[in-house]
Design an enzyme around this catalytic site. Sequence first.
Site, short mmCIF file in Angstrom:
data_model
loop_
_atom_site.label_atom_id
_atom_site.label_comp_id
_atom_site.label_asym_id
_atom_site.label_seq_id
_atom_site.Cartn_x
_atom_site.Cartn_y
_atom_site.Cartn_z
N ARG A 42 2.43 -0.29 -13.23
CA ARG A 42 3.17 -1.54 -13.01
C ARG A 42 2.20 -2.71 -12.92
O ARG A 42 1.12 -2.57 -12.35
CB ARG A 42 3.99 -1.45 -11.72
N HIS B 291 6.73 -7.76 2.91
CA HIS B 291 6.93 -7.05 1.65
C HIS B 291 5.77 -6.12 1.35
O HIS B 291 4.70 -6.23 1.95
CB HIS B 291 7.15 -8.03 0.50
N HIS C 166 2.99 -6.76 4.43
CA HIS C 166 2.33 -7.99 4.87
C HIS C 166 3.24 -9.18 4.58
O HIS C 166 4.26 -9.05 3.89
CB HIS C 166 1.00 -8.18 4.14
N ASP D 158 2.86 -13.36 3.15
CA ASP D 158 1.91 -14.27 2.50
C ASP D 158 1.69 -15.47 3.40
O ASP D 158 2.60 -15.90 4.12
CB ASP D 158 2.46 -14.72 1.14
#
Length: 351
Positions: A290, A280, A223, A225
Amino acid sequence: MPSITEDISIGNLGSLQTLPDSFTWKLTAADSLLPPSSAAVKESIPVINLSDPDVTTLLGNACKTWGVFQITNHGVPQSILDDIECLSKTFFDMPSERKLEAASSNKGVSGYGEPRISPFFEKKMWSEGLTIADDSYRNQFLTIWPRKYTEYCEIIEEYKREMEKLASRLLSSLLGSLGVTVDDIEWAHKAKNSGSKMGSGVIRLNHYPVCPEPEKAMGLAAHTDSCLLTILHQSNMGGLQVFKEESGWVTVEPIPGVLVVNVGDLFHILSNGKFPSVVHRARVNKSRSRISMAYLWGGPAGDVEISPISKIVGSVGPCLYRPVTWSEYLRIKFEVFDKALDAIRVVNSTN
């Protein structure tokens, strides 16, 4: 989106020994990392020292080429980054039922839950997150951390102050690389003169648990931002990947104390496409979880009109995107997701 037949809580993903069908993605060769033809040339995201005398040029080149870069000497105290990471870990380590006490409402942005892009995908993502978009987080913190309430709220406020200060500094340099200033953005100029904030900021704390079959799972799907800029602090476990034409997916390896900055759709529009918003995603792994902490900055009041900065378009033209209010753009993105920029594009160009 099909309903999930398995009774699975995202707060318990890390305890699962097998990958449920609802979380199993059909990944193709195009979803892999660098294609074989590029294997000999190791691609890496630019790392830029903000104290470098040529920082403006370096930042501009990174945005034009990658849409993302990493920064050192950014001025954010390591103690604040450590504090927000510790707060994130403390939250995600809580039992699922406790985390659900901070769950997002149906219409709200703030709170605990799945990634907001989840409805656009058939399969579920192997992650959970806590979004802090307004002061409602204080009530949530009071519920889940009554004894640590004041301490944890102060960590959030300190982090927001540092991120906003850094974002403003970066914006000034990035605009400078395009030959313009904040004053050339009408709505930003008005905000500056009135003493109000240029844009709002949203914090998103993300957790990607260990996964039994990471090669078939997706932590966060591809996607862009919507905002001006996103500033990301990632823990020492890698997983963030960015897409670069002719290179494919490139992993952004974590470097201690270094922050990742990526261009969002709003900057893409303001720059008339010169600074592309970067696609990303986040992958997961089998051995270690993570955590990442994202600060998404820059969204004007909903009725403010956004369009390419006239000085950037200038006489060379053409203007690639029609004027659109910020609230309209967000509505368009909610409806067509990755086709939002195309939906407001007015001309075809090789830019």
